[in-house]
Design a protein around this motif. Structure first.
Motif, PDB file in Angstrom:
ATOM      1  N   PRO A 165      -2.450  19.638  33.173  1.00 43.75           N
ATOM      2  CA  PRO A 165      -2.816  20.879  32.485  1.00 43.75           C
ATOM      3  C   PRO A 165      -1.581  21.745  32.259  1.00 43.75           C
ATOM      4  N   PRO A 166      -1.527  22.496  31.153  1.00 49.58           N
ATOM      5  CA  PRO A 166      -2.570  22.669  30.125  1.00 49.58           C
ATOM      6  C   PRO A 166      -2.385  21.701  28.970  1.00 49.58           C
TER       7      PRO A 166
ATOM      8  N   PHE B 123      -8.675  19.137  32.948  1.00 44.21           N
ATOM      9  CA  PHE B 123      -7.403  19.534  33.548  1.00 44.21           C
ATOM     10  C   PHE B 123      -7.298  19.039  34.991  1.00 44.21           C
TER      11      PHE B 123
ATOM     12  N   PRO C 106      -9.264  28.631  28.387  1.00 45.54           N
ATOM     13  CA  PRO C 106      -7.950  28.122  27.986  1.00 45.54           C
ATOM     14  C   PRO C 106      -7.266  28.986  26.932  1.00 45.54           C
TER      15      PRO C 106
ATOM     16  N   VAL D  95      -7.450  19.752  25.651  1.00 46.22           N
ATOM     17  CA  VAL D  95      -8.117  20.855  24.957  1.00 46.22           C
ATOM     18  C   VAL D  95      -8.839  20.350  23.715  1.00 46.22           C
TER      19      VAL D  95
ATOM     20  N   ALA E 280      -6.380  27.748  21.690  1.00 41.61           N
ATOM     21  CA  ALA E 280      -5.431  27.638  22.797  1.00 41.61           C
ATOM     22  C   ALA E 280      -4.199  26.834  22.392  1.00 41.61           C
TER      23      ALA E 280
ATOM     24  N   ILE F 233      -7.371  29.301  34.597  1.00 44.50           N
ATOM     25  CA  ILE F 233      -8.373  28.400  34.021  1.00 44.50           C
ATOM     26  C   ILE F 233      -9.254  27.786  35.106  1.00 44.50           C
TER      27      ILE F 233
END
Length: 286
Positions: free
Chosen positions: A154-155, A174, A238, A160, A61, A231
């Motif tokens: 987020p994102p 998130f 993601p 992540v 991602a 998401i």
């Protein structure tokens, strides 16, 4: 050789190769592989562990989120989001410093990268702030502070990476980071209002101007909806959300808002493109 000496050797080699200009991943790999020669661990096992660490779908991602920010910036689409931020808060005391914070709230939800946030804000608002009399120190401080929002909302790429390594729900991270990120933004706006430079006072945007700014920025503002909605509702992972966002920009946003930029997309995808910005500037002037 003791473990302390081996660790010191690895650290020294990492810094040595780094100072020589070797890319960080290869400098780190060289230090580990050379240091492992003095242990009983085989190079085969170390390389297998390296590949196991990289074999994570969630980490895919990251390049897609970075590409979202790069495409938005290179296509000059973020100007519409800047104009919307200006229409929303440009009349408040602090002027462009308020715009920087609001724009960072918008753009952080598109790229998730503090580095991309700093680069885009500096390119879009650094020059205008300097022309209006803001000191370079204040410009650097407000842009650096506002960019930290991208590490939370987020994102967020930080979320992540943490979720992929720590086996933690990325969607949960998130949701947990959204409110703190917005609180940072509101806190910066309050600080700029009471303690920052007054800036150039602008007239309050009329309802027609505000509606027009929302209309112009409607397509870019759909990107956070795609990322967060997909998401948090479970429609996308993601990685899949990043792919969908990139496809949305390439298929809808750029052809609709800056069709002439399509010819330069190949340069945007190159990791090193020294002549791209010259060609892009020539295209914009032409």
């Amino acid at each position: 050789m003791s473990a302390g000496y081996i660790l010191g050797l690895m650290s020294f080699l990492f810094l040595f190769f780094g100072y020589l200009g070797v890319p960080v991943p290869f400098a780190l790999m060289a230090g580990v592989l050379i240091g492992a020669s003095f242990t009983e661990v085989s190079h085969v096992a170390i390389i297998q562990k390296m590949f196991d660490g990289m074999d994570s779908e969630a980490l895919l991602a990251i390049p897609f989120f970075l590409l979202v920010g790069e495409l938005m910036s290179s296509a000059n689409v973020v100007v519409r989001v800047v104009n919307l931020s200006l229409a929303l808060v440009g009349h408040i005391r602090g002027g462009l410093s308020q715009v920087v914070t609001v724009f960072s709230m918008f753009f952080s939800e598109m790229s998730g990268s503090t580095t991309a946030d700093v680069a885009v804000i500096s390119r879009a608002l650094g020059g205008p702030m300097k022309k209006e009399g803001y000191s370079p120190a204040f410009i650097a401080a407000i842009i650096a502070s506002a960019s930290t929002i991208a590490a939370l909302v987020p994102p967020s790429i930080t979320a992540v990476v943490y979720g992929a390594i720590g086996n933690v729900s990325i969607a949960g991270l998130f949701m947990a980071g959204f409110v703190p990120g917005m609180m940072i933004g509101v806190g910066l706006m309050i600080y700029c209002y009471f303690f920052g430079p007054a800036g150039v006072r602008r007239r309050r945007a009329s309802f027609r101007d505000l509606a027009g700014a929302f209309k112009d920025a409607s397509l870019p503002l759909m990107i956070p909806v795609i990322l967060l909605g997909g998401i948090l509702t479970g429609w996308f992972t993601p990685t899949e959300a990043g792919v969908v966002a990139v496809a949305y920009i390439l298929i809808i946003v750029i052809p609709a808002l800056n069709r002439g930029h399509i010819r330069f997309l190949a340069y945007v995808l190159l990791p090193s493109r020294p002549n791209f910005f010259l060609a892009f500037d020539y295209h914009r002037r032409g």
